[in-house]
Design an enzyme around this catalytic site. Structure first.
Site, PDB file in Angstrom:
ATOM      1  N   CYS A   1     -43.043  28.007 -61.712  1.00  9.61           N
ATOM      2  CA  CYS A   1     -44.213  28.561 -61.015  1.00  9.61           C
ATOM      3  C   CYS A   1     -45.472  27.786 -61.390  1.00  9.61           C
ATOM      4  O   CYS A   1     -45.589  26.609 -61.086  1.00  9.61           O
ATOM      5  CB  CYS A   1     -44.347  30.054 -61.274  1.00  9.61           C
ATOM      6  SG  CYS A   1     -45.530  30.842 -60.150  1.00  9.61           S
TER       7      CYS A   1
ATOM      8  N   HIS B   1     -39.504  31.268 -58.611  1.00  8.40           N
ATOM      9  CA  HIS B   1     -39.048  31.931 -59.839  1.00  8.40           C
ATOM     10  C   HIS B   1     -37.532  32.060 -59.823  1.00  8.40           C
ATOM     11  O   HIS B   1     -37.024  33.056 -59.290  1.00  8.40           O
ATOM     12  CB  HIS B   1     -39.658  33.331 -59.946  1.00  8.40           C
ATOM     13  CG  HIS B   1     -41.119  33.330 -60.227  1.00  8.40           C
ATOM     14  ND1 HIS B   1     -41.627  33.328 -61.506  1.00  8.40           N
ATOM     15  CD2 HIS B   1     -42.188  33.314 -59.405  1.00  8.40           C
ATOM     16  CE1 HIS B   1     -42.945  33.313 -61.463  1.00  8.40           C
ATOM     17  NE2 HIS B   1     -43.320  33.306 -60.187  1.00  8.40           N
TER      18      HIS B   1
ATOM     19  N   GLU C   1     -35.612  32.996 -62.084  1.00 11.03           N
ATOM     20  CA  GLU C   1     -35.202  34.198 -62.837  1.00 11.03           C
ATOM     21  C   GLU C   1     -35.359  35.475 -62.008  1.00 11.03           C
ATOM     22  O   GLU C   1     -34.911  36.533 -62.406  1.00 11.03           O
ATOM     23  CB  GLU C   1     -35.979  34.305 -64.153  1.00 11.03           C
ATOM     24  CG  GLU C   1     -37.477  34.534 -64.017  1.00 11.03           C
ATOM     25  CD  GLU C   1     -38.249  33.276 -63.653  1.00 11.03           C
ATOM     26  OE1 GLU C   1     -37.642  32.191 -63.626  1.00 11.03           O
ATOM     27  OE2 GLU C   1     -39.456  33.398 -63.376  1.00 11.03           O
TER      28      GLU C   1
END
Lengths: 223, 284
Positions: A85, A196, A198
């Site tokens: 990011c 992102h 994750e």
């Protein structure tokens, strides 16, 4: 023989959900620590540079924590440095976010605002918040994106986009309301993504899995 | 642009609950079970809302947040009873990616600025629960739809964004839980007044309602509850009946269904809106 387990440092400089990243590492069996200690970062087998919020403030905090030189040295060490990011933006030379700010300068290039994304007469919102697709700018084989299908969706939250000078550094591109931008970079030991992983479901976790297995391989190589 | 479909799970104590117009909460089951089901079925994000925290000041949500964050890898927004930067920090540490603030932000708008500075604007979602008065005004309510504020919803949305809100989670109290469709006028007014994404909530009874909120209302995301919960319940009822005796469980005991709604699974909703020309993420 029992192999040493690789350990990654998640750089803690206040903003962003570091716990999501830690959970993702945990899920793929990658040992991680959240830290802002220069020595812990320098000793790590891999470094994750996350981040949310404003570029200028993030650089200020990294300076305050004495991490700017540490991250540059780490990048020069040849071990994996991963930006996520805001992390991908910080790796570049400079940003035009609310004035001019110098970045880490690990990758040559600039950070620019998303320029008027729109669909027909409907202006799209900035930041882009949500899922968008990755398109391969070159082969993903041997990179952390290996095994991710072309056009796969990842989760984005951003108002600015990275623009590396060397087009060969661009690993993936994404289109938001007619604006085509670089959404992932790979150059030597540096990998970074604007999205992102994750928070991008099973496909995002695959990226962490790839990172983990690359780290395992490189450690085995040393021993 | 890919529209986000975001299941919203209202929590009371350890249970997932659902009411109508934020009242008459029925217990539906264990929130983590629903969250995992939605994650696997292509939810784009999840919202957990503590339905009673701002009334009684308790926050039983943290454990649920922690468990959910470990097993679902999509953004999780948590709201209900968050009053300070410290409250927000605790929820983020438990694994939330964003927080939704309503009551505390209206009482002290400076909290929005403090929180967006501390955690980044994109972490701070402002919840607006608007009641449509007979004279046409939209008034934001606080304390889970119980107390009036005297404000105007559109003006408040603009102010909240100026203070640093990254998104607006907009609920129509009149439509909420009714399955009668969204308040399109409310959504459009606010979506066109603010530069940040607006998540529309309240009223989805069938897939075409969701399409209307996006195309006519200009919502950037849609948050839905009953339409999904009652579909999920049909799946769980046979194998998972675990819920505690806290709250109103008559509905579950009766094995009830909800006739005003067309219970629909996420992939079906997404297929429908895509077939109508609205792009969204599909999980293969």
């Amino acid at each position: 023989m029992l192999m040493a387990s690789p350990k990654v440092a998640i750089v803690d400089y206040a903003l962003g959900n570091l716990y999501s990243i830690k959970h993702a590492c945990e899920r793929v069996g990658l040992e991680s620590m959240i830290t802002s200690s220069p020595s812990e970062i320098m000793l790590a087998d891999g470094v994750l540079l996350p981040g949310m919020g404003a570029f200028g403030e993030a650089m200020q905090t990294l300076h305050k924590l004495d991490l700017v030189t540490v991250l540059r040295d780490y990048a020069a060490s040849g071990r994996p440095l991963i930006g996520v990011c805001l992390g991908i933006q910080l790796l570049l030379t400079e940003s035009y976010e609310f004035g001019n700010h110098k970045g880490l300068g690990i990758i040559d290039g600039v950070v620019e605002p998303l320029d008027h994304p729109h669909e027909g007469e409907r202006d799209l919102k900035i930041p882009q918040v949500g899922w968008n697709q990755l398109h391969a700018a070159r082969s993903w084989f041997g990179t952390p994106l290996e095994g991710i299908p072309e056009n796969e969706y990842m989760y984005f939250v951003h108002s600015f986009v990275p623009k590396p000078q060397d087009v060969n550094a661009v690993l993936a591109t994404t289109n938001y309301g007619g604006v085509e931008f670089c959404s992932s970079i790979q150059q030597k030991n540096i990998f970074a993504c604007l999205f992102h992983p994750e928070r991008s479901g099973i496909q995002g976790l695959k990226i962490y899995k790839n990172i983990a297995s690359q780290l395992h391989k490189s450690l085995e190589g040393i021993e | 642009m890919n529209i986000r479909i975001i299941p919203r799970l209202d929590i009371k104590g350890p249970n997932l609950v659902k009411g109508i117009r934020l009242e008459g909460l029925r217990v539906l089951g264990k929130p983590e079970y629903f969250a995992r089901y939605y994650y696997e079925n292509g939810a784009d994000e999840l919202i957990y809302m503590d339905a009673v925290a701002s009334l009684y000041g308790r926050n039983s949500l943290l454990e649920i947040v922690e468990r959910t964050a470990r097993e679902t890898f999509i953004p999780l927004c948590v709201g209900g009873g968050l009053r300070s930067v410290d409250d927000i920090r605790v929820v983020l540490r438990a694994g939330a990616d964003k927080v939704s603030i309503n009551t505390a932000a209206i009482r002290r708008p400076e909290l929005i600025r403090e929180a967006s500075r501390a955690f980044g604007s994109s972490t701070i979602v402002i919840g607006i629960e608007a009641f449509h008065h007979a004279d046409g005004r939209y008034e934001p309510y606080i304390n889970y739809g119980r107390d009036r504020t005297g404000l105007d919803a559109v003006e408040w949305a603009i102010r909240a964004v100026e203070m640093g809100a990254g998104e607006i989670l907009l609920t129509s109290i009149n439509q909420e839980g009714t399955g009668k469709g969204f308040d399109i006028q409310l959504i459009r007014r606010i979506a066109e007044a603010v530069p940040v994404p607006v998540i529309a909530h309240g009223g989805a009874g069938k897939p075409s309602d969701i399409y209307d909120a996006i195309v006519d209302g200009r919502a950037d995301a849609v948050s839905i509850a009953s339409i999904l919960h009652y579909q999920c319940l049909e799946q769980v009822r046979s194998d998972e009946k675990e819920f505690t005796a806290e709250g109103n469980i008559d509905f579950l005991r009766r094995g009830g269904t909800f006739s005003k709604l067309q219970p629909t699974a996420l992939p079906v909703i997404k297929e429908y809106i895509t077939s109508q020309g609205v792009a969204c993420r599909h999980v293969l």
